[in-house]
Scaffold this motif. Structure first.
Motif, PDB file in Angstrom:
ATOM      1  N   GLY A  34      -5.994  -1.938  -2.324  1.00  0.00           N
ATOM      2  CA  GLY A  34      -7.080  -1.999  -1.480  1.00  0.00           C
ATOM      3  C   GLY A  34      -6.700  -1.691   0.006  1.00  0.00           C
ATOM      4  O   GLY A  34      -7.678  -1.479   0.800  1.00  0.00           O
ATOM      5  N   ILE A  35      -5.594  -2.073   0.260  1.00  0.00           N
ATOM      6  CA  ILE A  35      -4.985  -1.883   1.517  1.00  0.00           C
ATOM      7  C   ILE A  35      -5.179  -0.357   1.952  1.00  0.00           C
ATOM      8  O   ILE A  35      -4.600   0.216   1.447  1.00  0.00           O
ATOM      9  N   ARG A  36      -5.721  -0.136   3.509  1.00  0.00           N
ATOM     10  CA  ARG A  36      -5.740   1.122   3.918  1.00  0.00           C
ATOM     11  C   ARG A  36      -5.040   1.315   5.279  1.00  0.00           C
ATOM     12  O   ARG A  36      -5.042   0.297   5.842  1.00  0.00           O
ATOM     13  N   ALA A  37      -4.506   2.393   5.620  1.00  0.00           N
ATOM     14  CA  ALA A  37      -4.021   2.633   6.875  1.00  0.00           C
ATOM     15  C   ALA A  37      -4.452   4.122   7.267  1.00  0.00           C
ATOM     16  O   ALA A  37      -4.579   5.126   6.466  1.00  0.00           O
ATOM     17  N   MET A  48       3.514  -8.090  -4.405  1.00  0.00           N
ATOM     18  CA  MET A  48       3.700  -7.372  -2.657  1.00  0.00           C
ATOM     19  C   MET A  48       2.621  -8.318  -1.608  1.00  0.00           C
ATOM     20  O   MET A  48       1.569  -8.676  -1.906  1.00  0.00           O
ATOM     21  N   SER A  49       3.412  -8.821  -0.637  1.00  0.00           N
ATOM     22  CA  SER A  49       2.808  -9.388   0.554  1.00  0.00           C
ATOM     23  C   SER A  49       1.694  -8.603   1.122  1.00  0.00           C
ATOM     24  O   SER A  49       1.906  -7.275   0.917  1.00  0.00           O
ATOM     25  N   VAL A  50       0.646  -8.916   1.880  1.00  0.00           N
ATOM     26  CA  VAL A  50      -0.077  -8.265   2.455  1.00  0.00           C
ATOM     27  C   VAL A  50       0.616  -7.453   3.501  1.00  0.00           C
ATOM     28  O   VAL A  50       0.304  -6.382   3.943  1.00  0.00           O
ATOM     29  N   GLU A  51       1.538  -7.975   4.275  1.00  0.00           N
ATOM     30  CA  GLU A  51       2.324  -7.492   5.424  1.00  0.00           C
ATOM     31  C   GLU A  51       3.213  -6.245   4.971  1.00  0.00           C
ATOM     32  O   GLU A  51       2.950  -5.340   5.581  1.00  0.00           O
ATOM     33  N   ALA A  52       3.865  -6.600   3.632  1.00  0.00           N
ATOM     34  CA  ALA A  52       4.544  -5.444   3.215  1.00  0.00           C
ATOM     35  C   ALA A  52       3.456  -4.362   2.849  1.00  0.00           C
ATOM     36  O   ALA A  52       3.806  -2.990   2.862  1.00  0.00           O
ATOM     37  N   ALA A  53       2.454  -4.378   2.236  1.00  0.00           N
ATOM     38  CA  ALA A  53       1.315  -3.570   1.805  1.00  0.00           C
ATOM     39  C   ALA A  53       1.005  -2.862   3.111  1.00  0.00           C
ATOM     40  O   ALA A  53       0.748  -1.529   2.822  1.00  0.00           O
ATOM     41  N   ARG A  87      -1.173  14.331  20.681  1.00  0.00           N
ATOM     42  CA  ARG A  87      -1.694  12.955  20.653  1.00  0.00           C
ATOM     43  C   ARG A  87      -1.576  12.365  19.147  1.00  0.00           C
ATOM     44  O   ARG A  87      -2.138  13.016  18.214  1.00  0.00           O
ATOM     45  N   ASP A  88      -0.937  11.333  19.073  1.00  0.00           N
ATOM     46  CA  ASP A  88      -0.764  10.750  17.648  1.00  0.00           C
ATOM     47  C   ASP A  88      -1.321   9.316  17.884  1.00  0.00           C
ATOM     48  O   ASP A  88      -0.849   8.581  18.828  1.00  0.00           O
ATOM     49  N   THR A  89      -2.200   8.988  17.175  1.00  0.00           N
ATOM     50  CA  THR A  89      -2.998   7.643  17.110  1.00  0.00           C
ATOM     51  C   THR A  89      -2.850   6.859  16.038  1.00  0.00           C
ATOM     52  O   THR A  89      -3.434   7.344  14.676  1.00  0.00           O
ATOM     53  N   GLN A  90      -2.425   5.708  15.664  1.00  0.00           N
ATOM     54  CA  GLN A  90      -2.419   4.652  14.629  1.00  0.00           C
ATOM     55  C   GLN A  90      -3.980   3.905  14.640  1.00  0.00           C
ATOM     56  O   GLN A  90      -4.240   3.137  15.712  1.00  0.00           O
ATOM     57  N   VAL A  91      -4.461   4.154  13.736  1.00  0.00           N
ATOM     58  CA  VAL A  91      -5.884   3.440  13.538  1.00  0.00           C
ATOM     59  C   VAL A  91      -5.594   1.988  12.751  1.00  0.00           C
ATOM     60  O   VAL A  91      -4.645   1.956  11.978  1.00  0.00           O
ATOM     61  N   SER A  92      -6.230   0.973  13.205  1.00  0.00           N
ATOM     62  CA  SER A  92      -5.880  -0.337  12.701  1.00  0.00           C
ATOM     63  C   SER A  92      -5.908  -0.309  11.291  1.00  0.00           C
ATOM     64  O   SER A  92      -6.835   0.224  10.622  1.00  0.00           O
ATOM     65  N   PRO A  93      -5.102  -1.085  10.319  1.00  0.00           N
ATOM     66  CA  PRO A  93      -5.345  -1.240   9.041  1.00  0.00           C
ATOM     67  C   PRO A  93      -6.382  -1.941   8.519  1.00  0.00           C
ATOM     68  O   PRO A  93      -6.992  -2.765   9.310  1.00  0.00           O
ATOM     69  N   ALA A 118       1.154   1.112   3.788  1.00  0.00           N
ATOM     70  CA  ALA A 118       0.150   2.049   3.747  1.00  0.00           C
ATOM     71  C   ALA A 118       0.399   2.930   5.274  1.00  0.00           C
ATOM     72  O   ALA A 118       0.039   4.099   5.200  1.00  0.00           O
ATOM     73  N   GLN A 119       0.847   2.162   6.147  1.00  0.00           N
ATOM     74  CA  GLN A 119       0.988   3.049   7.380  1.00  0.00           C
ATOM     75  C   GLN A 119       2.075   3.833   7.218  1.00  0.00           C
ATOM     76  O   GLN A 119       2.021   5.094   7.678  1.00  0.00           O
ATOM     77  N   THR A 120       3.276   3.772   6.434  1.00  0.00           N
ATOM     78  CA  THR A 120       4.313   4.772   6.239  1.00  0.00           C
ATOM     79  C   THR A 120       3.556   5.739   5.408  1.00  0.00           C
ATOM     80  O   THR A 120       3.845   7.112   5.619  1.00  0.00           O
TER      81      THR A 120
END
Length: 230
Positions: free
Chosen positions: A198-201, A1-6, A220-226, A10-12
Motif C-alpha cells: 500500500g505504500i505509494r510515491a 520490510m520497514s515502512v522507511e525501506a518501503a 522541473r522535477d518534483t517529488q510528491v510526498s509519499p 516506492a520513491q525509487t
C-alpha cells in the motif's frame, strides 16, 4: 520490510517510471505508448506497479487568463462545499487582479484546504505553467472539455469529430473563439508507484518536447510526498 525501506523503494520505483517515460519521448521508435491522448500506461519495476500519465499543459485552464466561467465549472465539479468553492474562486481572482504567477496550484487553496488532496485533483485540469487565455481541446481532460461544451453545447459534434481525428476542426476553433488555443510543447509526466503493502510515491516532471528533433528536455522535477494507502 520497514515502512522507511518501503517508502525508499516506492520513491525509487517512481523515479524509474519517470525516467522510462521521458526516455520513450526521446525515441520516436519506442512503442511504450505514453501520450497525452491515450490515457494511463502501467509499467512494473522491482515489484512495484507504476501508473504513468502525460498531461498537455496547453490542454489545461490557465488560472490567470482562462475564462472564469470555465474555471468556475471545474472548481464546482471538484469541490463539494459551496463555501470552499467561493474561497478558491476568490483566491484566483486575487491572483489575477495582482497579476501574480504562483509556483503551483496550492496557491489557489485557502490555508485550511492546503492539507487536503485538492491540489492533486486540480492538476490534470488547471495550470500555472502556460500563458494562454484559451485551451487546446484535443489535449484537454474530459472535465475541461465538459466545461467547454457547457458553454458551447452546439459544438458537441465538432468536438467529437476533432477528438476522433485528433485535429481541431475549423468549426470547433471558430466556435470556441478566444477559448481555443493551439497546442504547446509543454507536458507534465506523472509517475505513481504502488507497492503491494500500500505504500505509494509520486514524481511529476515538466518537460519540453522539441518536435523537430523528437527530444524531451526536463524543466522541473518534483517529488510528491509519499502516501500510505488506506
Amino acid at each position: 520490510m520497514s515502512v522507511e525501506a518501503a517508502v525508499i523503494r516506492a520513491q525509487t520505483a517512481s523515479e524509474a517510471g519517470l525516467a522510462r517515460a521521458i526516455a520513450s519521448l526521446d525515441d520516436r521508435n519506442d512503442r511504450f505508448g505514453l501520450t497525452p491522448y491515450t490515457g494511463d500506461v502501467t509499467w512494473e519495476f522491482d515489484g512495484a506497479q507504476i501508473r504513468l500519465r502525460m498531461e498537455a499543459e496547453s490542454g489545461k485552464l490557465d488560472i490567470l487568463r482562462s475564462d472564469l466561467a470555465l474555471l468556475r465549472h471545474v472548481v464546482g465539479r471538484l469541490v463539494a462545499d459551496p463555501s470552499d468553492q467561493a474561497l478558491i474562486l476568490d483566491q484566483i481572482q486575487q491572483l489575477r487582479s495582482r497579476n501574480l504567477t504562483p509556483y503551483d496550484l496550492r496557491a489557489i487553496l485557502p490555508a485550511k484546504l492546503r492539507v487536503s488532496n485538492l491540489a492533486t485533483a486540480f492538476e490534470p485540469h488547471l495550470t500555472v505553467l502556460v500563458s494562454q487565455s484559451g485551451v487546446d481541446p484535443i489535449g484537454a481532460s474530459p472535465l475541461v472539455r465538459e466545461a467547454l461544451l457547457t458553454e458551447h453545447p452546439q459544438l458537441r459534434d465538432a468536438m467529437d469529430q476533432s477528438l476522433k481525428w485528433r485535429q481541431v476542426t475549423p468549426e470547433l476553433a471558430a466556435g470556441l473563439g478566444a477559448q481555443y488555443s493551439l497546442p504547446s510543447n509543454l507536458f507534465t509526466v506523472d509517475a505513481q508507484a504502488s507497492l503491494p503493502n500500500g505504500i505509494r510515491a509520486r514524481r511529476r516532471a515538466l518537460v519540453s518536447l522539441d518536435f523537430s528533433s523528437h527530444r524531451a528536455y526536463l524543466l522541473r522535477d518534483t517529488q510528491v510526498s509519499p502516501e500510505q494507502a488506506e
